[in-house]
Write an enzyme that holds these catalytic residues in place. Structure first.
Site, PDB file in Angstrom:
ATOM      1  CD  GLU A  68      -2.490   2.780  -2.760  1.00 11.99           C
ATOM      2  OE1 GLU A  68      -1.815   1.736  -2.593  1.00 11.99           O
ATOM      3  OE2 GLU A  68      -3.509   3.047  -2.097  1.00 11.99           O
ATOM      4  CE1 TYR A 113      -2.461   6.654   5.158  1.00 11.93           C
ATOM      5  CE2 TYR A 113      -0.341   5.516   5.047  1.00 11.93           C
ATOM      6  CZ  TYR A 113      -1.712   5.540   4.808  1.00 11.93           C
ATOM      7  OH  TYR A 113      -2.325   4.449   4.229  1.00 11.93           O
ATOM      8  NE  ARG A 114      -0.347  15.284  11.225  1.00 10.09           N
ATOM      9  CZ  ARG A 114      -1.603  15.556  11.573  1.00 10.09           C
ATOM     10  NH1 ARG A 114      -2.450  16.070  10.702  1.00 10.09           N
ATOM     11  NH2 ARG A 114      -1.999  15.339  12.806  1.00 10.09           N
ATOM     12  NE  ARG A 152      -7.517  -7.912  13.406  1.00  7.89           N
ATOM     13  CZ  ARG A 152      -7.706  -6.925  12.533  1.00  7.89           C
ATOM     14  NH1 ARG A 152      -7.017  -6.876  11.426  1.00  7.89           N
ATOM     15  NH2 ARG A 152      -8.590  -5.980  12.766  1.00  7.89           N
ATOM     16  CG  ASN A 197      -1.887   1.171   1.205  1.00  6.99           C
ATOM     17  OD1 ASN A 197      -2.849   1.104   0.456  1.00  6.99           O
ATOM     18  ND2 ASN A 197      -1.638   2.231   1.966  1.00  6.99           N
ATOM     19  CG  ASP A 225      -4.990  18.503   9.305  1.00  7.46           C
ATOM     20  OD1 ASP A 225      -4.907  18.278   8.085  1.00  7.46           O
ATOM     21  OD2 ASP A 225      -4.718  17.673  10.182  1.00  7.46           O
ATOM     22  CD1 TRP A 271      -1.469   4.280  10.999  1.00  2.73           C
ATOM     23  CD2 TRP A 271       0.244   4.100   9.569  1.00  2.73           C
ATOM     24  NE1 TRP A 271      -0.568   3.398  11.518  1.00  2.73           N
ATOM     25  CE2 TRP A 271       0.487   3.256  10.662  1.00  2.73           C
ATOM     26  CE3 TRP A 271       1.182   4.135   8.528  1.00  2.73           C
ATOM     27  CZ2 TRP A 271       1.628   2.471  10.763  1.00  2.73           C
ATOM     28  CZ3 TRP A 271       2.306   3.358   8.627  1.00  2.73           C
ATOM     29  CH2 TRP A 271       2.520   2.547   9.730  1.00  2.73           C
TER      30      TRP A 271
HETATM   31  C1  LIG Z   1      -1.304  16.542   1.565  1.00  3.36           C
HETATM   32  C2  LIG Z   1      -2.075  15.409   2.161  1.00  3.36           C
HETATM   33  C3  LIG Z   1      -1.815  14.989   3.456  1.00  3.36           C
HETATM   34  C4  LIG Z   1      -2.521  13.927   4.021  1.00  3.36           C
HETATM   35  N1  LIG Z   1      -2.245  13.553   5.308  1.00  3.36           N
HETATM   36  C5  LIG Z   1      -2.882  12.485   5.842  1.00  3.36           C
HETATM   37  C6  LIG Z   1      -2.556  12.045   7.161  1.00  3.36           C
HETATM   38  O1  LIG Z   1      -1.719  12.622   7.830  1.00  3.36           O
HETATM   39  N2  LIG Z   1      -3.198  10.948   7.643  1.00  3.36           N
HETATM   40  C7  LIG Z   1      -4.146  10.266   6.917  1.00  3.36           C
HETATM   41  O2  LIG Z   1      -4.675   9.263   7.408  1.00  3.36           O
HETATM   42  N3  LIG Z   1      -4.494  10.686   5.676  1.00  3.36           N
HETATM   43  C8  LIG Z   1      -3.880  11.773   5.116  1.00  3.36           C
HETATM   44  N4  LIG Z   1      -4.202  12.198   3.856  1.00  3.36           N
HETATM   45  C9  LIG Z   1      -5.255  11.471   3.120  1.00  3.36           C
HETATM   46  C10 LIG Z   1      -4.744  10.147   2.615  1.00  3.36           C
HETATM   47  O3  LIG Z   1      -3.576  10.317   1.849  1.00  3.36           O
HETATM   48  C11 LIG Z   1      -5.805   9.425   1.805  1.00  3.36           C
HETATM   49  O4  LIG Z   1      -6.890   9.162   2.655  1.00  3.36           O
HETATM   50  C12 LIG Z   1      -5.301   8.157   1.162  1.00  3.36           C
HETATM   51  O5  LIG Z   1      -6.335   7.573   0.399  1.00  3.36           O
HETATM   52  C13 LIG Z   1      -4.805   7.179   2.180  1.00  3.36           C
HETATM   53  O6  LIG Z   1      -4.283   6.042   1.552  1.00  3.36           O
HETATM   54  P1  LIG Z   1      -4.866   4.589   1.863  1.00  3.36           P
HETATM   55  O7  LIG Z   1      -6.267   4.585   1.303  1.00  3.36           O
HETATM   56  O8  LIG Z   1      -3.939   3.729   1.085  1.00  3.36           O
HETATM   57  O9  LIG Z   1      -4.813   4.382   3.315  1.00  3.36           O
HETATM   58  C14 LIG Z   1      -3.514  13.270   3.268  1.00  3.36           C
HETATM   59  C15 LIG Z   1      -3.780  13.680   1.955  1.00  3.36           C
HETATM   60  C16 LIG Z   1      -3.069  14.745   1.415  1.00  3.36           C
HETATM   61  C17 LIG Z   1      -3.370  15.182   0.006  1.00  3.36           C
END
Ligand SMILES: Cc1cc2nc3c(=O)[nH]c(=O)nc-3n(C[C@H](O)[C@H](O)[C@H](O)COP(=O)(O)O)c2cc1C
Length: 521
Positions: A272, A183-184, A212, A179, A321, A197
């Site tokens: 991705e 996530y910041r 788990r 994946n 944010d 995340w």
């Molecule tokens: C600039 C930016 C920062 C982001 N920061 C976070 C974050 O800190 N934590 C989070 O859970 N999602 C964050 N997101 C949203 C996730 O990237 C988005 O939900 C993504 O689909 C997560 O990937 P996943 O579906 O593979 O978990 C951010 C998106 C952007 C554009």
């Protein structure tokens, strides 16, 4: 032709007049963020909305370093990044895939072969380390120090510096699928960062799976199932997990389609890296990490390798944010960096989030367009969708539907709340198909004229975005759907429903011929 890497993309930005080099000295603490915020908001309301991409070349405390910001910060740049004339072109390509035309004869079948081969070409390829630019410099042990990069603090009340545009790579322990999520990451010191995340995201599930797998008794099982891997966790279960690890790699500064793919809310079964390959119509080249069993884009500017300890959480935040407010500190896993690899003279890629519109607004718009055909698979009555930037994506979704039966608007609301990350949508407004959802004036007219609030507003409870500061509890709260469609007798509406105002076509045509002569405008 797909962009090779961030540098290739930079060249294109410069050639198209979309890049501004910032040669005045600015600090990574707040000043760069303020410059990027102003650029993101410049030209607001005009066709030039979004300002240029920014390449900072004179950063206080980081001689020779370069930082790219606002690379996706306009509609035009988002199209350039994904190499399309219109973001709807991607939706068209997805529709072709989802609804292939039935081949009528042998010739038609033969014509489909190149298409299939093309799709085969989107799967990522792995290259040798010697061919991977991201390995030009390799740092291990005492040399690991993420603070050697000009990582920004973007708002005054932030808990510190944050990596804001990372592609975080984890592996599903059960399926082996990778994946990539954005996530910041709050930098705690040169070797550790936070890993923000949110609990409903794919990487958090990977961590829960690892927990788990390591659980030894039923009591632990219940506790970590309830609340771990992002967010406050019951310490008892976690202490038993200390020392167990989940590997993580982070790529910063990749070709634009790969960076963008990290925000795409893809289901866990779809990597991705494949989405990036589909978007750029060329496979992403990956390389094996040095210290962990993960692959990262070979041409990335910077790669951080390491692990999260399954038994460890630390307070992360506050962080200014994309809601326009600070998110408050909460417990998240800790990322330990075991190795850094990077290109010579790496370009650090960053963004600032804050009060919209910001760069992420355009990235979100692209997601909205790309997901429309996928939403229609589950909810075929959907005509169009708008997630206005000020609704910060999870707060407001406007959707038009072709209504064919009583109660259908509510069915659509419930369907959206059941659909991946759309579950977070705090407010859904459903209008009839003849309302242009991109025209907010028209939406307000319908959404307020067409409702009897007590009858047409539906409330429900469920998971809400971790960034929601108003919900009754973190991550759990209420959501609202407004049925602003025309009401039918079959829905218990017995009064006559008035027609909307329109002028007959012949009158319009006559005034068209007169209009210039009238000299009104
Ligand atoms: C600039 C930016 C920062 C982001 N920061 C976070 C974050 O800190 N934590 C989070 O859970 N999602 C964050 N997101 C949203 C996730 O990237 C988005 O939900 C993504 O689909 C997560 O990937 P996943 O579906 O593979 O978990 C951010 C998106 C952007 C554009």
């Amino acid at each position: 032709m797909a962009y090779e890497d961030l540098r290739d993309w930079l060249k294109r930005l410069e050639r198209d007049g979309e890049l501004k080099r910032v040669t005045e000295q600015v600090s990574p603490i707040l000043e760069m963020a303020e410059v990027a915020d102003r650029a993101a908001k410049s030209g607001r309301g005009t066709l030039k909305a979004g300002g240029p991409a920014l390449l900072f070349e004179n950063i206080e405390g980081y001689p020779g370093a370069r930082v790219l910001m606002n690379q996706f910060g306009s509609e035009r740049r988002m199209r350039l990044a994904l190499e399309v004339e219109s973001l709807d072109d991607i939706a068209g390509r997805i529709e072709d895939l989802l609804h292939p035309k039935q081949p009528m004869g042998m010739l038609d079948k033969l014509k489909m072969l190149p298409k299939l081969a093309e799709i085969g070409g989107y799967f990522p390829k792995t290259v040798a380390a010697k061919d991977a630019p991201c390995k030009e410099v390799i740092l291990r042990g005492d040399d690991v120090d993420v603070l050697k990069f000009p990582i920004l603090q973007t708002w005054p009340g932030d808990g510190g510096r944050f990596i804001t545009l990372p592609c975080v790579v984890t592996r599903d322990g059960k399926t082996g699928k990778r994946n990539v999520g954005m996530y910041r990451m709050q930098v705690f010191d040169g070797k550790t960062t936070g890993m923000h995340w949110q609990r409903q995201k794919n990487a958090a599930e990977h961590l829960r799976d690892a927990l788990r797998a390591g659980a030894t008794d039923g009591r632990e099982r219940v506790e970590w199932m309830a609340e771990t891997a992002g967010g406050t966790a019951p310490g008892i279960a976690l202490t038993k997990m200390q020392g167990r690890r989940m590997e993580v790699a982070v790529a910063i500064g990749t070709d634009p389609a790969t960076t963008f793919s990290a925000i795409v809310p893809a289901p866990p079964e779809v990597e991705e890296y494949l989405i990036a390959g589909f978007l750029r119509q060329r496979a992403v080249e990956l390389v094996k990490c040095e210290t962990v069993d993960l692959e990262v884009p070979a041409a990335a500017e910077i790669v951080l390798e390491g692990y999260v300890d399954l038994g460890e959480l630390r307070s992360e935040g506050p962080f200014g944010d994309h809601t326009g407010f600070y998110t408050m500190p909460d417990e998240y896993p800790l990322f330990h960096i075991t190795c850094i690899t990077h290109r010579k003279d790496p370009i650090y890629a960053a963004t600032i989030v804050g009060k919209p519109p910001m760069e992420d607004a355009w990235m979100g718009k692209a997601v909205e367009r790309i997901f429309l055909p996928l939403m229609k698979l589950t909810l075929p009555e959907i005509v169009d969708v708008n997630l206005p930037a000020e609704g910060v994506f999870h707060n407001l979704m406007i959707v038009s539907i072709k209504k064919s039966y009583a109660g259908q608007a509510r069915k659509v609301m419930n369907g959206i709340w059941a659909m991946g990350q759309a579950m977070f949508t705090k407010c859904i407004v459903v209008v009839d198909e003849d309302c242009d959802v991109q025209d907010l004036g028209e939406v307000v007219l319908r959404a307020t004229n067409n409702i009897d609030p007590e009858r047409d507003i539906q409330f429900t409870l469920g998971p809400v975005d971790s960034l929601d500061h108003a919900s009754r509890m973190p991550n759990y709260g209420s959501k609202m759907g407004i049925d602003a469609t025309r009401k039918w007798a079959a829905e218990g509406f017995t009064r006559p429903w008035p027609e909307m105002l329109t002028m007959p076509a012949d009158v319009k045509a006559r005034v068209d011929t007169l209009w210039k002569r009238l000299g009104i405008s």
